[in-house]
Write a protein that holds these residues in place. Sequence first.
Motif, short mmCIF file in Angstrom:
data_model
loop_
_atom_site.label_atom_id
_atom_site.label_comp_id
_atom_site.label_asym_id
_atom_site.label_seq_id
_atom_site.Cartn_x
_atom_site.Cartn_y
_atom_site.Cartn_z
N THR A 153 0.77 -1.51 -0.48
CA THR A 153 -0.10 -0.17 0.15
C THR A 153 0.89 1.47 0.25
OG1 THR A 153 -1.79 -1.29 1.30
CG2 THR A 153 -1.68 1.28 1.42
N LEU A 154 1.32 1.21 0.58
CA LEU A 154 2.56 2.43 0.34
C LEU A 154 3.08 2.79 -1.12
CD1 LEU A 154 4.67 4.62 2.26
CD2 LEU A 154 6.41 2.70 2.40
N SER A 155 3.83 2.12 -1.58
CA SER A 155 4.34 2.35 -2.59
C SER A 155 3.19 2.32 -3.72
CB SER A 155 4.58 0.68 -3.05
OG SER A 155 5.30 0.78 -4.30
N GLU A 156 2.37 1.47 -3.63
CA GLU A 156 0.97 2.72 -4.77
C GLU A 156 0.86 4.03 -4.00
OE1 GLU A 156 -1.98 -1.41 -4.65
OE2 GLU A 156 -2.07 -0.50 -3.18
N LEU A 157 0.08 4.19 -2.75
CA LEU A 157 0.90 5.84 -2.73
C LEU A 157 1.77 7.02 -2.79
CD1 LEU A 157 -0.46 5.29 1.49
CD2 LEU A 157 -1.82 6.31 -0.01
N LEU A 158 3.02 5.85 -3.09
CA LEU A 158 3.82 6.51 -3.23
C LEU A 158 3.98 6.85 -5.09
CD1 LEU A 158 7.14 5.78 -0.80
CD2 LEU A 158 5.50 7.47 -0.71
N ALA A 159 3.36 6.21 -5.30
CA ALA A 159 3.95 6.01 -7.04
C ALA A 159 2.73 7.63 -7.29
CB ALA A 159 3.07 5.00 -8.09
N GLU A 160 1.61 7.58 -6.57
CA GLU A 160 0.64 8.59 -6.95
C GLU A 160 0.73 10.26 -7.07
OE1 GLU A 160 -2.49 10.77 -8.68
OE2 GLU A 160 -2.37 8.69 -8.47
N GLU A 161 1.73 10.31 -5.31
CA GLU A 161 2.37 11.43 -4.62
C GLU A 161 3.18 11.83 -5.28
OE1 GLU A 161 3.76 13.42 -0.76
OE2 GLU A 161 2.15 11.36 -0.59
N TYR A 162 4.26 11.54 -6.17
CA TYR A 162 5.74 11.40 -7.15
C TYR A 162 5.55 11.56 -8.98
CZ TYR A 162 7.02 12.47 -2.50
OH TYR A 162 7.93 12.89 -1.51
N GLU A 164 4.06 12.92 -10.86
CA GLU A 164 4.43 13.91 -11.32
C GLU A 164 6.04 14.35 -11.76
OE1 GLU A 164 2.52 15.87 -13.23
OE2 GLU A 164 0.34 14.19 -12.11
N GLN A 165 7.11 14.08 -10.96
CA GLN A 165 8.28 13.94 -10.72
C GLN A 165 8.70 13.03 -11.50
OE1 GLN A 165 6.30 14.92 -7.82
NE2 GLN A 165 7.77 15.22 -6.88
N GLY A 166 7.97 11.52 -12.15
CA GLY A 166 8.54 10.62 -13.37
C GLY A 166 9.47 9.64 -11.99
N ILE A 167 8.72 9.75 -10.87
CA ILE A 167 9.48 8.64 -10.49
C ILE A 167 9.02 7.72 -10.03
CG2 ILE A 167 10.57 7.94 -7.92
CD1 ILE A 167 10.84 11.60 -7.98
N ALA A 168 9.15 6.62 -10.79
CA ALA A 168 8.05 4.99 -10.63
C ALA A 168 8.13 4.17 -9.03
CB ALA A 168 8.31 4.08 -11.52
N PHE A 169 7.32 3.56 -8.48
CA PHE A 169 7.28 2.78 -7.56
C PHE A 169 6.48 1.46 -7.80
CE2 PHE A 169 7.98 6.57 -5.80
CZ PHE A 169 9.05 6.86 -4.45
N ASN A 170 6.98 0.52 -7.49
CA ASN A 170 6.56 -1.11 -8.14
C ASN A 170 6.96 -2.01 -6.67
OD1 ASN A 170 4.91 0.05 -10.41
ND2 ASN A 170 6.89 0.25 -11.70
N VAL A 171 5.88 -2.91 -6.76
CA VAL A 171 6.19 -4.05 -5.62
C VAL A 171 5.99 -5.56 -6.90
CG1 VAL A 171 5.20 -5.01 -3.79
CG2 VAL A 171 5.25 -2.61 -4.32
N LEU A 172 7.13 -6.10 -5.99
CA LEU A 172 7.32 -8.03 -5.71
C LEU A 172 7.51 -8.12 -5.63
CD1 LEU A 172 10.94 -7.99 -8.70
CD2 LEU A 172 8.38 -7.21 -9.43
N ALA A 173 6.35 -9.32 -5.44
CA ALA A 173 5.88 -10.10 -4.38
C ALA A 173 5.72 -11.14 -4.66
CB ALA A 173 3.88 -9.98 -4.14
N LEU A 174 7.05 -12.14 -3.86
CA LEU A 174 7.62 -12.93 -4.38
C LEU A 174 6.66 -14.27 -3.80
CD1 LEU A 174 11.32 -12.21 -3.68
CD2 LEU A 174 9.28 -11.63 -6.20
N GLY A 175 7.43 -15.17 -4.28
CA GLY A 175 6.72 -15.94 -3.95
C GLY A 175 7.82 -17.04 -3.21
N SER A 176 8.32 -18.49 -2.99
CA SER A 176 9.03 -19.24 -2.71
C SER A 176 10.29 -18.79 -2.91
CB SER A 176 8.83 -20.52 -2.17
OG SER A 176 8.99 -21.59 -3.00
N VAL A 177 11.40 -18.92 -2.80
CA VAL A 177 12.47 -19.08 -3.16
C VAL A 177 13.55 -19.61 -2.37
CG1 VAL A 177 14.98 -17.35 -4.67
CG2 VAL A 177 12.74 -17.13 -4.58
N ASN A 178 14.57 -20.44 -2.98
CA ASN A 178 15.88 -21.33 -1.97
C ASN A 178 16.48 -19.55 -1.13
OD1 ASN A 178 15.40 -23.80 -1.71
ND2 ASN A 178 15.56 -24.07 -3.42
N THR A 179 16.54 -19.64 -0.02
CA THR A 179 16.57 -18.69 0.47
C THR A 179 17.22 -19.07 2.27
OG1 THR A 179 14.99 -17.20 0.75
CG2 THR A 179 17.09 -16.72 -0.77
N GLU A 180 18.17 -18.51 2.90
CA GLU A 180 18.18 -18.78 4.29
C GLU A 180 16.44 -18.68 5.14
OE1 GLU A 180 21.51 -17.87 6.60
OE2 GLU A 180 22.79 -17.92 4.55
#
Length: 225
Positions: A153-162, A164-180
Motif C-alpha cells: 500500500t505504501l508503494s501504491e501511495l508513493l507512486a501517486e504522490e511522485y 509528476e516528478q517521473g519517479i516510479a514505485f513498484n512492488v514485486l511480491a515474491l513466492g518461494s525462493v531457496n534462501t536462508e
Amino acid sequence: MKNIIITGTSRGIGYELALEFAAAGHQVLALSRKIPQTLLENKNISCLSVDLSKESELQKVTDFLATSWQKVDAVVHNAGALLLKPFEETTQIDFETIYKVNVFGVANLTRICLPFLQKGSHVVTISSMGGIQGSLKFSGLAAYSSSKGAVITLSELLAEEYKEQGIAFNVLALGSVNTEMLQEAFPGYEAPLSAAAMAHYIYDFTLTGNTYYNGKVLEVSSTNP
C-alpha cells in the motif's frame, strides 16, 4: 551505467543482485548489517553497514549520496525481517521489531533518497505473496505477512504522490525462493528457484519495469508457499 541502492545484501537475493549489477558495470551501494568480503572487494560496489531498524543509521546513506553520487537511478528495498511465531505469543515488541525493518526501514530510506531521485528513477520494493490480499496464508507469519502488505500500500501511495516528478514505485511480491529466510520459515522445504535466478529477474525489472509499470504489484510466484 546507473547508481543502484540495494538493501539486505549480506546474503540471498540481495547479495546475488548486488553482484549482478556490479558485473554489468553499474555502481552499487550495498546496505546491510553484515558486509560480505566479496562485496567489499568489488570495485563497483560501495558497502555501508546499516541497521535499517534504526533511523539514525541512515545518516550514513545521506552522507554517502551527498558526497559521492548526487543522484540515484534505482532503489531496491530487499531487506526483510522474519518472525515465525504463533499469534497468541506475538507481542507488540515483536510486531515493532518486524515493522521497523520491513515497513519503517523502507519508508525512511525512500524519504532520504528522494532529493537524489529524478525523472526516470525506479523504486522497487520486494514484498511477499503473503502480503497479497486473498493469497494463501501461513500460520505464524502474522507480523511478517502483514508488514509485507503494508509496504504494498505504501508503494501504491508513493507512486501517486511522485508521478509528476517521473519517479516510479513498484512492488514485486515474491513466492518461494531457496534462501536462508525461506528455510527459517519452512524448514526442509525446497523451492524451485535459486536466489541467483530470482535476483536476475529483479535485475531486469529494476532497469526496465518502470517503462511499463508504476504503482503496480507484480506477483512473482510459481508455487506455494
